[in-house]
Design a protein around this motif. Structure first.
Motif, PDB file in Angstrom:
ATOM      1  N   TYR A  99       0.782  -1.117   0.033  1.00  0.00           N
ATOM      2  CA  TYR A  99      -0.151   0.071  -0.001  1.00  0.00           C
ATOM      3  C   TYR A  99       1.123   1.154   0.098  1.00  0.00           C
ATOM      4  O   TYR A  99       1.726   1.285   0.843  1.00  0.00           O
ATOM      5  CB  TYR A  99      -0.894   0.190   1.327  1.00  0.00           C
ATOM      6  N   GLY A 100       0.706   2.113  -1.018  1.00  0.00           N
ATOM      7  CA  GLY A 100       1.303   3.387  -0.878  1.00  0.00           C
ATOM      8  C   GLY A 100       2.401   3.479  -2.003  1.00  0.00           C
ATOM      9  O   GLY A 100       2.994   4.383  -2.369  1.00  0.00           O
ATOM     10  N   GLN A 124      -9.087  -0.284  -8.443  1.00  0.00           N
ATOM     11  CA  GLN A 124      -8.362   0.939  -7.805  1.00  0.00           C
ATOM     12  C   GLN A 124      -9.133   2.344  -8.067  1.00  0.00           C
ATOM     13  O   GLN A 124      -9.933   2.297  -9.300  1.00  0.00           O
ATOM     14  CB  GLN A 124      -7.008   1.227  -8.800  1.00  0.00           C
ATOM     15  N   PRO A 154      -0.547   5.698  -7.712  1.00  0.00           N
ATOM     16  CA  PRO A 154      -0.364   5.153  -6.301  1.00  0.00           C
ATOM     17  C   PRO A 154      -1.252   3.807  -6.137  1.00  0.00           C
ATOM     18  O   PRO A 154      -2.527   4.130  -6.394  1.00  0.00           O
ATOM     19  CB  PRO A 154      -0.295   6.562  -5.247  1.00  0.00           C
ATOM     20  N   LYS A 156      -3.447   3.099  -3.870  1.00  0.00           N
ATOM     21  CA  LYS A 156      -4.005   3.583  -2.701  1.00  0.00           C
ATOM     22  C   LYS A 156      -5.252   2.750  -2.448  1.00  0.00           C
ATOM     23  O   LYS A 156      -6.068   3.365  -1.300  1.00  0.00           O
ATOM     24  CB  LYS A 156      -4.225   4.940  -2.822  1.00  0.00           C
ATOM     25  N   THR A 157      -5.652   1.664  -3.075  1.00  0.00           N
ATOM     26  CA  THR A 157      -6.871   0.822  -2.748  1.00  0.00           C
ATOM     27  C   THR A 157      -6.419  -0.477  -2.482  1.00  0.00           C
ATOM     28  O   THR A 157      -5.911  -1.122  -3.426  1.00  0.00           O
ATOM     29  CB  THR A 157      -7.674   1.008  -3.909  1.00  0.00           C
TER      30      THR A 157
END
Length: 667
Positions: A99-100, A124, A154, A156-157
């Motif tokens: 993540y990230g 996403q 990114p 991010k999900t």
């Protein structure tokens, strides 16, 4: 002996993973995720092309099993046929990051016949990166032949997701793969429930055709060909076509999942169903502790059988608590998959067991029996009313806190889906061969939402929406037409305000067939607040009346959060989402033939002024640069690492060495 077995198992696992392209030549982004996060930049090179299963690269596979593991050999279930692939892998390369992390995916189009392609990162949300969604003719123009397009965004999900082509029928012919975004142990609410989360325990399911999808599509829609799958693949593997060497018979291998007695394993499962094929998953003598769906965790629920619909993903924990041996991992295709018995088998193999098939018959499945003691529980049932044994997915309790969707509704939209008997000029010429004048087995019922078949505009809506105003229809512009008697087809858009809480009441009227539609949304997740099968059939008017009379219960506290949900035939599902991501977002049935002929709408979130600015140099209809890389890339973390994602000669040498060592250890 135990040490030898452990070494053998490890070597075989490495060999299988390398041959499947899962570890992607040791991609550095596939790692244990840290807390606090240490983001990396993760670069992948995807090359799309038409290829062939059981090609000359397979030499004497499956008679010589090691030939099946050669580079570029894609055995599938032994049936030779054209396939569309990424990097000559099926499933395609697995993206596994933390993540990230910042993702950079260079997609080069080498598909023959000058086909365009777009790649969708299923699940996403891409807030602030809307142009990377990869929905052809909605967020971007397809990538032209010989060109490269760079997707950058990114991760991010988090959770278990997947990627696939979102242009034409390419997903059905092989362009799909896993996309797993892991959390650190501290950030994972279920980390204490399992011991291992391994790449080799990815479960990718797809119903499969013996021929190229367009051939079956054209025969079904323009003549009386069928639209039924012949087979099921688990991680691109199956056992179907027989090969002879003298009097000996040989088949391609099934997938094998290795476990150690007493250990608890996290399995990550995705469905790439392309036909009407709900998948009934069970593991002989084992139960599944289901902990997440579509990347979002919920309160653990133990079940005997798990139903999975096209586009969905599930995470479950398997505890290896049975006698050492081999057990069938069963995937039974329901719906249209029952016509040709399109089902699949893999093997759950305990450390220390012989390399043989499980003792139970291949055809056995407890859920087939009417005896209560054999039935057990079914999570996410197929077109069934809720009962003690059949548990709808919306009964699950999310581990994420309630949000604004539990407090209010700003906009409610009813969407009624059906197969309508109407003269669709794409398939029934109103003068030469209208639907009323031909034999019943040649009828083509049009998949529609609110009596409208979706068709794409001549340019992408996100980037060129001001140029295609005349091609877009809305509920307001459709009021002047009688779409129940005349065929209506347009770029069907529902507009909602930025920041609104939107409730979609999605109805499968169920008049024509006993079917179901897994509906997927781009750009958001939603809360599933209600789901009910009312009968053999229903209507939008009946559901509206029931709703207005207060006859529909909504579960608002800790409602499960997903991005894909099944709509029961003759019933409805109600979902809510917070429209905080401006853009044009596809909402569609995830079955390929249904999507292709119009079962979808676009949800426009925000006004024209709210739309994200088109990146500089972004390809448009009317122009396409040879390659596109975002002009302004997102800031890279200080510890950035990049690595290409492709099989190399080094991997093949390691694979051969692995099997040599494995044979030595067996002796």
């Amino acid at each position: 002996m135990e040490t030898s077995w452990m070494c053998l198992r490890a070597l075989l696992a490495v060999a299988v993973v390398i041959s499947q392209g899962v570890i992607c030549n040791g991609h550095p982004c596939r790692r244990t995720c840290e807390y606090p996060a240490a983001p990396m930049t993760c670069e992948y090179d995807f090359v799309a092309e038409w290829y062939y299963s059981m090609s000359k690269a397979c030499y004497n596979c499956p008679i010589n099993k090691t030939d099946c593991l050669r580079p570029h050999c894609i055995p599938l279930n032994g049936v030779p046929r054209p396939i569309a692939v990424i990097n000559r892998l099926l499933p395609g390369p697995s993206i596994e990051v933390c993540y990230g992390d910042q993702l950079i995916i260079n997609v080069t189009n080498h598909l023959d016949n000058n086909e365009g392609i777009a790649m969708h990162w299923h699940g996403q949300h891409l807030k602030d990166y809307q142009h990377m969604d990869g929905a052809a003719m909605i967020t971007q123009r397809p990538i032209t032949y010989g060109s490269t397009f760079t997707y950058e965004f990114p991760a991010k999900t988090g959770g278990t997701h997947w990627w696939h082509a979102h242009s034409g029928l390419q997903r059905a012919d092989g362009i799909f793969g896993a996309m797993i975004i892991r959390y650190s142990e501290r950030d994972d609410p279920h980390s204490d429930l399992y011991d291992d989360d391994l790449s080799e325990h990815t479960v990718f399911l797809t119903d499969w055709l013996d021929e190229i999808t367009m051939q079956k599509f054209a025969a079904h829609h323009h003549d009386n060909g069928d639209n039924k799958a012949e087979a099921m693949l688990i991680n691109g593997k199956g056992k179907r076509q027989v090969y002879m060497d003298g009097n000996d018979t040989y088949y391609t291998d099934r997938e094998v999942y290795y476990v150690e007695q007493g250990m608890r394993y996290r399995f990550r499962m995705m469905s790439n169903a392309i036909t009407f094929c709900p998948m009934q998953v069970s593991i002989d003598d084992h139960r599944m502790l289901v902990i997440a769906s579509d990347g979002v965790p919920f309160e653990p629920y133990e079940t005997d059988v798990l139903m999975v619909y096209g586009g969905e993903s599930f995470d479950f924990i398997l505890t290896a608590n049975q006698t050492i041996g081999n057990y069938w991992f069963r995937v039974k295709g329901l719906g249209d998959c029952t016509v040709k018995d399109a089902s699949g088998l893999a093997i759950l193999r305990y450390q220390g067991s012989d390399e043989v098939d499980p003792s139970k018959p291949e055809s056995y499945q407890a859920a087939d029996s009417d005896a209560p003691e054999n039935w057990g529980t079914i999570l996410n049932p197929f077109n069934k009313e809720a009962s003690e044994r059949e548990i709808p997915i919306y009964y699950m309790n999310s581990t994420e806190p309630d949000d604004i969707t539990s407090e209010r509704i700003d906009r409610k939209i009813y969407l009624a889906m059906e197969f309508n008997k109407i003269d669709n000029p794409r398939f029934h010429h109103p003068d030469n061969y209208p639907i009323s004048a031909i034999a019943v087995n040649h009828h083509l019922y049009s998949t529609q939402v609110n009596d409208v078949s979706f068709t794409h505009a001549s340019a992408p809506q996100l980037t060129q929406h001001k140029e295609i105003v005349d091609e877009i229809c809305t509920p307001e512009t459709l009021q002047s037409k009688n779409c129940s008697t005349e065929f209506c087809s347009c770029t069907h858009v529902h507009e909602v305000g930025l920041g609104e809480v939107v409730e979609l009441v999605v109805i499968d009227e169920g008049v024509t067939w006993n079917s179901n539609h897994p509906m997927h949304i781009h750009g958001h997740s939603f809360r599933v607040v209600a789901m009910e099968k009312l009968g053999v059939s229903t209507s939008v008017e009946e559901v509206k009346a029931l709703d207005e009379a207060g006859g529909i219960y909504r579960k608002l506290h800790r409602a499960v959060k997903k991005d894909t949900v099944t709509i029961p035939d003759g019933g409805f599902s109600i979902i809510r989402f917070y429209a905080d991501n401006p853009g044009f977002w596809f909402f569609h049935c995830h079955l390929e033939f249904h999507l292709e002929i119009g079962m979808s709408v676009v949800i426009k979130v925000g006004s024209d002024d709210d739309m994200p600015e088109t990146p500089k140099g972004f390809p448009r209809c009317g122009s396409w640069p040879h390659s596109y890389t975002p002009a302004t890339q997102a800031p890279c973390p200080s510890n950035e690492i990049s690595a290409a994602n492709s099989m190399s000669q080094i991997s093949w040498r390691l694979l051969k060495l692995t099997f040599i060592l494995a044979m030595i250890l067996r002796k």
